[in-house]
Write an enzyme that holds these catalytic residues in place. Structure first.
Site, PDB file in Angstrom:
ATOM      1  N   HIS A 124       0.869  -1.185   0.000  1.00 53.68           N
ATOM      2  CA  HIS A 124       0.000   0.000   0.000  1.00 53.68           C
ATOM      3  C   HIS A 124       0.909   1.240   0.000  1.00 53.68           C
ATOM      4  O   HIS A 124       2.008   1.194   0.560  1.00 53.68           O
ATOM      5  CB  HIS A 124      -0.827  -0.042   1.287  1.00 53.68           C
ATOM      6  CG  HIS A 124      -1.910   0.971   1.385  1.00 53.68           C
ATOM      7  ND1 HIS A 124      -1.682   2.273   1.742  1.00 53.68           N
ATOM      8  CD2 HIS A 124      -3.253   0.860   1.197  1.00 53.68           C
ATOM      9  CE1 HIS A 124      -2.837   2.929   1.769  1.00 53.68           C
ATOM     10  NE2 HIS A 124      -3.806   2.098   1.445  1.00 53.68           N
ATOM     11  N   ASP A 201       2.985  -4.412   8.222  1.00 52.07           N
ATOM     12  CA  ASP A 201       1.747  -3.643   8.091  1.00 52.07           C
ATOM     13  C   ASP A 201       0.582  -4.624   8.204  1.00 52.07           C
ATOM     14  O   ASP A 201       0.287  -5.376   7.274  1.00 52.07           O
ATOM     15  CB  ASP A 201       1.745  -2.927   6.734  1.00 52.07           C
ATOM     16  CG  ASP A 201       0.409  -2.256   6.428  1.00 52.07           C
ATOM     17  OD1 ASP A 201      -0.548  -2.413   7.215  1.00 52.07           O
ATOM     18  OD2 ASP A 201       0.331  -1.579   5.384  1.00 52.07           O
ATOM     19  N   GLN A 204      -4.588  -5.128   7.038  1.00 57.01           N
ATOM     20  CA  GLN A 204      -5.563  -6.062   6.454  1.00 57.01           C
ATOM     21  C   GLN A 204      -5.574  -7.416   7.159  1.00 57.01           C
ATOM     22  O   GLN A 204      -6.319  -8.312   6.747  1.00 57.01           O
ATOM     23  CB  GLN A 204      -5.272  -6.282   4.965  1.00 57.01           C
ATOM     24  CG  GLN A 204      -5.508  -5.058   4.116  1.00 57.01           C
ATOM     25  CD  GLN A 204      -6.960  -4.608   4.106  1.00 57.01           C
ATOM     26  OE1 GLN A 204      -7.880  -5.381   4.322  1.00 57.01           O
ATOM     27  NE2 GLN A 204      -7.167  -3.331   3.858  1.00 57.01           N
ATOM     28  N   LYS A 227     -10.322  -0.808  10.434  1.00 60.78           N
ATOM     29  CA  LYS A 227     -10.353  -2.029   9.609  1.00 60.78           C
ATOM     30  C   LYS A 227     -10.532  -3.270  10.465  1.00 60.78           C
ATOM     31  O   LYS A 227     -10.427  -4.403   9.986  1.00 60.78           O
ATOM     32  CB  LYS A 227      -9.075  -2.125   8.773  1.00 60.78           C
ATOM     33  CG  LYS A 227      -9.020  -1.063   7.672  1.00 60.78           C
ATOM     34  CD  LYS A 227      -7.742  -1.165   6.884  1.00 60.78           C
ATOM     35  CE  LYS A 227      -7.428   0.091   6.101  1.00 60.78           C
ATOM     36  NZ  LYS A 227      -8.120   0.181   4.819  1.00 60.78           N
ATOM     37  N   CYS A 365      -4.707   2.056  -3.798  1.00 61.77           N
ATOM     38  CA  CYS A 365      -3.504   2.656  -3.199  1.00 61.77           C
ATOM     39  C   CYS A 365      -2.307   1.724  -3.308  1.00 61.77           C
ATOM     40  O   CYS A 365      -1.478   1.659  -2.392  1.00 61.77           O
ATOM     41  CB  CYS A 365      -3.726   3.037  -1.735  1.00 61.77           C
ATOM     42  SG  CYS A 365      -5.021   4.233  -1.481  1.00 61.77           S
TER      43      CYS A 365
END
Ligand code: PMP
Length: 409
Positions: A124, A201, A204, A227, A365
């Protein structure tokens, strides 16, 4: 079919029960943001109705209550990801700010000219641009770890790229554009063997799987409350205490100081050193409620249900002629990205919306991986445990209609 009772779970999410353009809403844009259970909405309302006050400084009952709930949320998040201590949990505004914090603070104090930062080619923009910004200031470089045409990270290539100039490996746990689940434990190991730090990261990953930062042994793990069933405006930076201790503050202001004078200022201890100014107190407390919600469901059953949804969706979408799946890595979670031959993703998205089906279209993104694949973007259906096979049937029905409208057969 699995034992998970998605119909029952749906009752916890008031927003799902509405009509859009005269059709019952099918929400398949969970990778952009998940919906919020009643308990999270209620936590925000309760805070403003009963406890609203500034944290850590008031000498009155409301401030004490607000502070206690605010700090309880930190303990809850630490437990959720198995951090060694709550002070390793820093509140930020989101994944983007968490990565900017590490890039700016660690990068400014640690990077030297010629140093290298490796990020996967499917990241991303949030896990690319902050590194580029600090690299430009410090004379370092940011290089992509190759990803193949299925959206699978090339671990051999990573191994070959690693040398003593690599200081940081930053990689997504789950790709928001393709759904690829990266072998993050192995990536952390390889980074450490080369003497580099590793930031994962997890934006998600948090809604789809359980995360144990000590088992992963990652140095930093970042994610956004919104999220994972919490509110927007709040994010988490997990970092190993020793690393956070050694890093300079990110922003200056109230709360992050120990003592201020014009002769010199000293900084607060962790985690407050990185939390300048009044935080999003209601948001943090509501994230705590989201963690309680997640802890209250059967995560194994939820994961199995999501796997079933993804397999079912893939099988049904593959039945349609003229559809190309984008991202077919062996390990995936929560995302089906695809294209319909002869159509633009944006047009398909609009026609799905008219039928009450919410998806996202575009480059998500993640422009570099789209450029590599030679496509402008995809149609992305992203799932959550409150979705059902009936939602996917509606998606497929809507796709057939969109295709009839857009493609002359
Ligand atoms: N990384 C990934 C993998 C994401 O999916 C997102 C959100 N789409 C982000 C980072 C950025 O998160 P936020 O916008 O909440 O800061």
């Amino acid at each position: 079919r699995t034992a998970f009772d998605a119909e029952q779970i749906r009752k916890d999410f008031p927003i799902l029960h509405q009509q859009v353009h005269g059709k019952p809403l099918v929400y398949l844009d969970n990778a952009a943001t998940t919906q919020k259970p009643e308990a999270v909405i209620q936590a925000i309302v309760d805070y403003y109705r009963h406890d609203n006050s500034n944290v850590h400084r008031g000498a009155h009952a409301l401030a004490e209550r607000a502070t206690e709930k605010f700090e309880q949320a930190r303990v809850k998040v630490a437990q959720l990801i198995n951090a060694a201590e709550p002070r390793e949990i820093i509140w930020t505004r989101g994944t983007s700010e968490s990565i900017n914090l590490v890039a700016a603070s660690w990068g400014r104090s640690a990077l030297k000219p010629g140093d290298r930062i490796l990020v996967s080619a499917m990241e991303h923009h949030s896990n690319i641009v902050p590194w580029q910004m600090i690299a430009a200031q410090m004379g370092a470089t940011v290089e992509p770890i190759p990803v193949d045409s299925t959206g699978t990270l090339d671990l051999d290539a990573l191994q070959q790229m690693l040398d003593e100039r690599v200081r940081m490996v930053a990689c997504g746990h789950v790709s928001n554009a393709l759904g690829t689940v990266n072998p993050v434990e192995r990536i952390v190991q390889l980074a450490h063997q080369a003497g580099a730090l590793c930031l994962i990261d997890g934006a998600q990953a948090m809604s789809h799987m359980r995360v144990d930062v000590q088992a992963l042994d990652c140095d930093f793990y970042v994610f956004s409350a919104h999220k994972m069933f919490g509110p927007t405006g709040v994010g988490v930076l997990y970092g190993k205490a020793a690393l956070l201790e050694a890093m300079p503050p990110y922003q200056g202001g109230g709360e992050m100081i120990e003592s201020v004078s014009f002769a010199g200022t000293t900084y607060n201890q962790l985690p407050y050193k990185f939390e300048a100014g009044t935080p999003d107190i209601a948001g943090v407390i509501a994230l705590g409620a989201a963690v309680d919600y997640l802890q209250g469901i059967d995560r194994d059953a939820a994961e199995a249900h999501e796997r079933d949804l993804l397999e079912y969706a893939e099988a049904r979408v593959r039945e349609l002629p003229g559809i190309t799946l984008v991202g077919t890595a062996a390990q995936r979670a929560g995302v089906l990205s695809f294209l319909i031959d002869g159509t633009h993703p944006h047009d398909v998205g609009m026609l799905l919306d008219q039928q009450g089906v919410a998806v996202r279209t575009g480059n998500h993104c993640a422009q570099p991986i789209m450029d590599q694949l030679g496509i402008p973007g995809t149609i992305r259906a992203s799932f959550c445990f409150y979705n059902t096979r009936a939602d996917i049937d509606r998606l497929v029905e809507a796709l057939v209609k969109a295709k009839q409208f857009l493609v002359e057969e």
